[in-house]
Design an enzyme around this catalytic site. Structure first.
Site, PDB file in Angstrom:
ATOM      1  CD  GLN A 269      40.022  27.623  35.724  1.00 29.62           C
ATOM      2  OE1 GLN A 269      40.783  26.720  35.395  1.00 29.62           O
ATOM      3  NE2 GLN A 269      40.259  28.368  36.779  1.00 29.62           N
TER       4      GLN A 269
ATOM      5  CB  SER B 103      42.958  35.580  34.581  1.00 32.62           C
ATOM      6  OG  SER B 103      43.863  35.841  35.629  1.00 32.62           O
TER       7      SER B 103
ATOM      8  CB  CYS C  37      37.142  33.002  46.017  1.00 32.59           C
ATOM      9  SG  CYS C  37      37.893  33.045  44.408  1.00 32.59           S
TER      10      CYS C  37
HETATM   11  C1  LIG Z   1      40.571  32.715  38.504  1.00 31.22           C
HETATM   12  C2  LIG Z   1      39.252  32.991  37.866  1.00 31.22           C
HETATM   13  C3  LIG Z   1      38.745  34.302  37.797  1.00 31.22           C
HETATM   14  C4  LIG Z   1      39.436  35.463  38.449  1.00 31.22           C
HETATM   15  O1  LIG Z   1      40.596  35.855  37.781  1.00 31.22           O
HETATM   16  P1  LIG Z   1      41.641  36.801  38.568  1.00 31.22           P
HETATM   17  O2  LIG Z   1      42.657  37.131  37.519  1.00 31.22           O
HETATM   18  O3  LIG Z   1      42.201  35.987  39.668  1.00 31.22           O
HETATM   19  O4  LIG Z   1      40.891  37.997  39.012  1.00 31.22           O
HETATM   20  C5  LIG Z   1      37.559  34.505  37.155  1.00 31.22           C
HETATM   21  N1  LIG Z   1      36.878  33.486  36.594  1.00 31.22           N
HETATM   22  C6  LIG Z   1      37.331  32.218  36.632  1.00 31.22           C
HETATM   23  C7  LIG Z   1      36.552  31.143  35.975  1.00 31.22           C
HETATM   24  C8  LIG Z   1      38.530  31.927  37.281  1.00 31.22           C
HETATM   25  O5  LIG Z   1      38.955  30.670  37.336  1.00 31.22           O
END
Ligand SMILES: *Cc1c(COP(=O)(O)O)cnc(C)c1O
Length: 395
Positions: free
Chosen positions: A179, A199, A324
């Site tokens: 984030q 990500s 999720c």
């Molecule tokens: C979205 C998110 C993830 C997961 O990332 P993906 O690329 O969707 O697997 C992990 N940690 C945090 C804090 C996230 O916001």
């Protein structure tokens, strides 16, 4: 009006990212592992992307490993530190109650294998205290993993202080910075971070691509076995187009970070200001230690799900807790961890805005949410009892 206010769940692909990736889906489709020069174009693109991404977080390109996303990076970082620790007889892992499930479920799996896990509670402001980390550290601690910014409430943790503490105690420190990357300055050297997850789709790159930064000297354990890609640490033909897009998107986000933040903060502040006028509402998480775009509030007597459906009718994409877990009726583990009662934690609204939003959209949200909350309360039997004083208001 259509308002996308769920940027903490995913973002649109930026034009810069799309333009950068397209040639690798069309004319330059070679496999970077091939020996002919056509494949080498892809290899060069990977090298350049690695350099670009490393520069954004002050890492060395050799410390960047491409993954399928944030979840995989979290899994690999935690499992690697656990295996490394176990070899030295260290089987204690420290994290927090309000991590993403990619972290929590990996820790739970290791716990079943005989590791001991300490999950720290954030304070009611949604911030972990360094003293609490220090007090949890033991002789046999193999890893501290604490998220940079929380995905539901947007609070930012004292990462540099925790990093300094872990370095002093010689304990590997991982942070889930999904984030934060692209939204806040990150310097892995200055912050003493040993491993970090990112990500692409949280900063305007496509879904399905991410980064694990692992400082030189951190021995990684493979999660995916196969070919020798990523210096033998992550098998599978590289997602070349996605990686190129991710580098372009991260560079664009980092180059424009100040301007983006300056645009987002007044919009976020207006949301807080206007929505706080709703009676029996509450802002979740410290506003002082906060990512620019995330707003999380609770409205007493409201079901998060009903609120989201009614906002959807008005063209507003928002979220209640994390993507999720919405879809389940469980209250958010993040809101429970900062001490909210179950009844209140059910009624949360997360609006996460970005530089593509504008004030007109914010005004639309500020006009719609109070009306929807009022309507839902008017048809709620619980609200009736609260108003009559038969039940006590919690907020
Ligand atoms: C979205 C998110 C993830 C997961 O990332 P993906 O690329 O969707 O697997 C992990 N940690 C945090 C804090 C996230 O916001």
């Amino acid at each position: 009006m259509f308002v996308y206010a769920d940027n903490a769940a995913t973002t649109s692909v930026s034009k810069a990212a799309l333009d950068a990736m397209l040639p690798y889906l069309t004319e330059n489709y070679g496999n970077p592992s091939s020996l002919y020069s056509f494949g080498q174009k892809a290899t060069e693109a990977l090298t350049e992307a690695r350099e670009t991404i490393a520069a954004c977080i002050n890492a060395d390109p050799k410390e960047i490993y491409f993954t399928s996303g944030g979840s995989e990076a979290d899994n690999q970082a935690i499992v690697s530190a656990a295996r490394l620790g176990a070899r030295k007889g260290k089987k204690h892992l420290i994290s927090t109650q309000f991590e993403h499930h990619a972290v929590l479920h990996t820790l739970a799996k290791l716990e079943k294998e005989g590791f001991e896990v300490t999950l720290l509670d954030p304070h009611s402001d949604g911030v972990i205290r360094v003293e609490d980390v220090e007090n949890a550290i033991r002789e046999d601690t193999a890893l501290v993993t604490i998220m940079f910014a929380n995905n539901e409430i947007g609070t930012v943790q004292p990462i540099a202080e925790i990093g300094a503490l872990c370095r002093e105690k010689k304990i590997p420190f991982h942070t889930d910075a999904v984030q934060a990357a692209g939204h806040m300055p990150i310097d892995v050297k200055a912050m003493n971070i040993d491993m970090l997850s990112m990500s692409g789709h949280k900063f305007h790159a496509p879904k399905g691509v991410g980064v694990l930064f692992a400082r030189r000297g951190m021995v990684l354990t493979n999660i995916i076995e196969g070919g020798a890609q990523e210096r033998g640490k992550r098998a599978g033909t590289e997602n070349v187009a996605g990686i190129v897009a991710m580098a372009a998107a991260l560079k664009e986000s980092c180059d424009n970070m100040e301007a983006n933040t300056a645009k987002i903060i007044p919009m976020r502040d207006k949301l807080f200001r206007e929505l706080s006028k709703i009676p029996h509402s509450k802002i979740n998480g410290s506003l002082e230690h906060h990512v620019p775009g995330t707003v999380n509030m609770c409205f007493e007597g409201i079901e998060g799900e009903s609120l989201l459906l009614m906002l959807d009718d008005q063209g507003i994409c928002a979220s209640s807790g994390s993507a999720c877990t919405s879809g389940s009726l469980d209250p958010s583990h993040v809101l429970l961890s900062i001490g909210l009662p179950h009844e209140v934690a059910h009624g949360s609204l997360r609006l996460s805005i970005g530089e593509y939003n504008d004030m007109e959209q914010i005004d639309h949200i500020c006009a719609v949410v109070p009306k929807v909350v009022e309507y839902l309360r008017s048809i709620s039997p619980v609200w009736d009892e609260l108003e009559k004083g038969e039940l006590k208001h919690l907020i």
